[in-house]
Motif scaffolding. Structure first.
Motif, PDB file in Angstrom:
ATOM      1  N   SER A  46      -6.414   6.430  -3.676  1.00 58.84           N
ATOM      2  CA  SER A  46      -6.051   5.122  -3.141  1.00 58.84           C
ATOM      3  C   SER A  46      -6.843   4.769  -1.892  1.00 58.84           C
ATOM      4  O   SER A  46      -7.164   3.604  -1.665  1.00 58.84           O
ATOM      5  N   ALA A  98      -6.342  -7.540  -4.422  1.00 60.82           N
ATOM      6  CA  ALA A  98      -5.584  -7.285  -5.643  1.00 60.82           C
ATOM      7  C   ALA A  98      -4.302  -8.117  -5.667  1.00 60.82           C
ATOM      8  O   ALA A  98      -3.945  -8.690  -6.709  1.00 60.82           O
ATOM      9  N   TYR A 155       0.831  -1.209   0.000  1.00 59.85           N
ATOM     10  CA  TYR A 155       0.000   0.000   0.000  1.00 59.85           C
ATOM     11  C   TYR A 155       0.866   1.260   0.000  1.00 59.85           C
ATOM     12  O   TYR A 155       0.629   2.196  -0.781  1.00 59.85           O
ATOM     13  N   THR A 205      -8.777   0.056  -7.123  1.00 58.68           N
ATOM     14  CA  THR A 205      -8.022  -0.827  -6.232  1.00 58.68           C
ATOM     15  C   THR A 205      -8.322  -0.543  -4.772  1.00 58.68           C
ATOM     16  O   THR A 205      -8.569  -1.451  -3.975  1.00 58.68           O
ATOM     17  N   MET A 240      -6.433  -3.822  -1.397  1.00 64.05           N
ATOM     18  CA  MET A 240      -5.074  -4.244  -1.712  1.00 64.05           C
ATOM     19  C   MET A 240      -4.862  -5.744  -1.544  1.00 64.05           C
ATOM     20  O   MET A 240      -4.223  -6.395  -2.371  1.00 64.05           O
TER      21      MET A 240
END
Length: 506
Positions: free
Chosen positions: A326, A369, A291, A353, A366
């Motif tokens: 993000s 993903a 991250y 994401t 995250m």
């Protein structure tokens, strides 16, 4: 000798009950506590805006009435000690829709809007922690309404974290241990729900208090400091002024927002171990390192793509924008629709994401993903070397086949929702790029999107975005499972009616 009768089922007992009764009891309990939370928030909002008596009195009266009614519901509800998944999902949906209903009434009573569709949409956006607002002239709204509007996102973020603690052990990672040792535990290995909820509340309040203090030190007034703190830690993005953070034109305020938006995108369990002083376990978290790497690389790339004539503010704007995207915090950066296509595409990818798993933010997240990328790599390796045994890992922890199967299901649901949203928004008149950005952003509970002007939405666009926000906020499974259960129940009812009809004719 006559056998004694079975004792009646009490709160938390394991006495046998039908699934429908368990769902009803848990939904009543969850809706009652949601009403209590909203009632307290309404009273607090009224007290904050006491100088304007009419809206303040309306909010206080509504809050007190809600508290009294909710107390009756909570006392009557008998919570099963081991509720089935359907009961948990039904309770989550019931609580969420109850909060929306109460907020809708609050907006109408205070005169913030005279339109029922606008009040509903604003409430959905608030509790979904998505910055898509239909209220105009924010600075003319009463102080009590502005405070309640920000508080809806704070409550929505906490409700999302509570749902993670209650429901995700049934499906995906609960993230109950530090670092990579969190793994993908099953329901039995998770701490009790009350323990998780207490930890979430401690972390959420500490981060929110620090954020409010930092905003005040950076130059915000008290109302703005608390309002923007509520919407920052919840990854919401509502503001008390038009223009988002750009209204203040302050490097200090934008720096504070960047830091706390980044923290809001970190797993609440990771933050819990930081509060406990276990700093050594943080760096061992592969997901946390990924991250932070995404934030750093994204900021560098966007800075390079938007740099012009040695502009010293390019790095600052890039950092705010990438962190907001993000973490799915909906603070709209100024002018990003005029950036290059490469920068806009990168931002849409970051929005989709999202941050770490176990946050109030939305998006694919995250951990999913990483697992999806490594699962795809394993399948490619298996195609080339069919006899190779390749285990999917996140850090040093292997991921079982059951979580991977659920991951594939989530991927399909996510993709179908995005495509359906793009189709619906395109039918309403949006161009393809704006529709794609808006659909992904609403589903990820971000709100603003490159290329999409959400200032004037029609009825069709609002309906599509509201459904996407609900799906994104409830992480698909509760809403999909409850809807599927309702459809199954209707089919069974119709089948029973047809069967009874045939018997009557015979």
């Amino acid at each position: 000798m006559r056998a004694a009768a079975d004792p009646p089922a009490r709160r938390g007992s394991t006495a046998k009950r039908t699934p429908s009764r368990a769902s009803t009891d848990l939904a009543l309990w969850a809706s009652g506590w949601a009403t209590v939370a909203c009632g307290g928030g309404l009273v607090l909002s009224g007290l904050v805006g006491l100088a304007e008596r009419a809206p303040a009195a309306a909010l206080v009266g509504l809050g007190v009435g809600c508290g009294a009614a909710a107390g009756f519901c909570v006392r009557r509800a008998r919570v099963p000690s081991r509720p089935p998944p359907m009961a948990i999902f039904t309770a989550a949906c019931s609580a969420w829709f109850m909060m929306i209903a109460l907020s809708t009434v609050a907006y109408l009573l205070t005169g913030a809007t005279g339109s029922l569709p606008d009040a509903i949409f604003e409430s959905v956006a608030g509790f979904a922690t998505t910055n898509i607002s239909v209220l105009s002239e924010l600075e003319s709204l009463p102080v009590a309404v502005l405070f309640w509007r920000a508080l809806t996102q704070w409550l929505g973020g906490f409700a999302a974290l509570a749902l993670l603690a209650a429901a995700l052990p049934l499906h995906v990672s609960a993230l109950v241990l530090p670092g990579d040792n969190a793994g993908l535990p099953d329901r039995a290995s998770a701490p009790p729900f009350g323990t998780q909820l207490r930890r979430i509340a401690i972390v959420y309040c500490i981060v929110g208090g620090l954020c409010a203090a930092a905003y005040a030190i950076a130059g915000m007034g008290s109302l703005d400091a608390f309002g923007y703190a509520f919407t920052t830690v919840s990854t919401g993005g509502f503001g008390n002024h038009p223009g988002g953070l750009g209204y203040f034109d302050s490097t200090a305020i934008e720096s504070v927002a960047t830091v706390f938006m980044a923290l809001a995108g970190v797993s609440v369990v990771t933050l819990w171990w930081a509060v406990r002083g276990r700093w050594g376990v943080l760096w061992r978290s592969f997901e946390l390192r990924a991250y932070l790497l995404v934030l750093a690389v994204g900021t560098a790339v966007v800075t390079a793509l938007t740099w012009s004539d040695g502009d010293p503010g390019a790095l600052r704007r890039a950092a705010v924008t990438v962190t907001a995207a993000s973490s799915s915090t909906g603070f709209e950066p100024a002018g990003w629709s005029g950036w290059s296509w490469g920068a806009q595409t990168l931002l849409v990818a970051l929005i989709a994401t999202g941050g770490m798993a176990g946050t109030a933010g939305g998006g694919f997240q995250m951990r999913r993903a990483i697992a999806a990328a490594r699962y795809a790599y394993r399948e490619l390796v298996t195609e080339i070397h069919p006899h190779t045994v390749h285990v999917v890992k996140i850090g040093r922890r292997s991921v079982g086949e059951r979580p991977l199967a659920l991951l594939n299901g989530f991927q399909i649901l996510f993709a179908v929702a995005v495509l359906a949203g793009i189709f619906g928004l395109s039918l309403a008149g949006m161009d393809l790029w704006a529709a794609a950005g808006a659909a992904i952003s609403a589903l990820a509970t971000m709100g603003p999107a490159p290329g999409a002007d959400l200032g004037a939405l029609g009825g069709v666009e609002r309906s599509v975005l509201a459904v996407l926000m609900a799906l994104g906020r409830l992480a698909f499974f509760p809403l999909v499972v409850v809807a599927g259960g309702a459809v199954t129940g209707m089919r069974r009812l119709l089948a029973a009616e047809r069967s009874n009809g045939r018997r009557a004719r015979s």
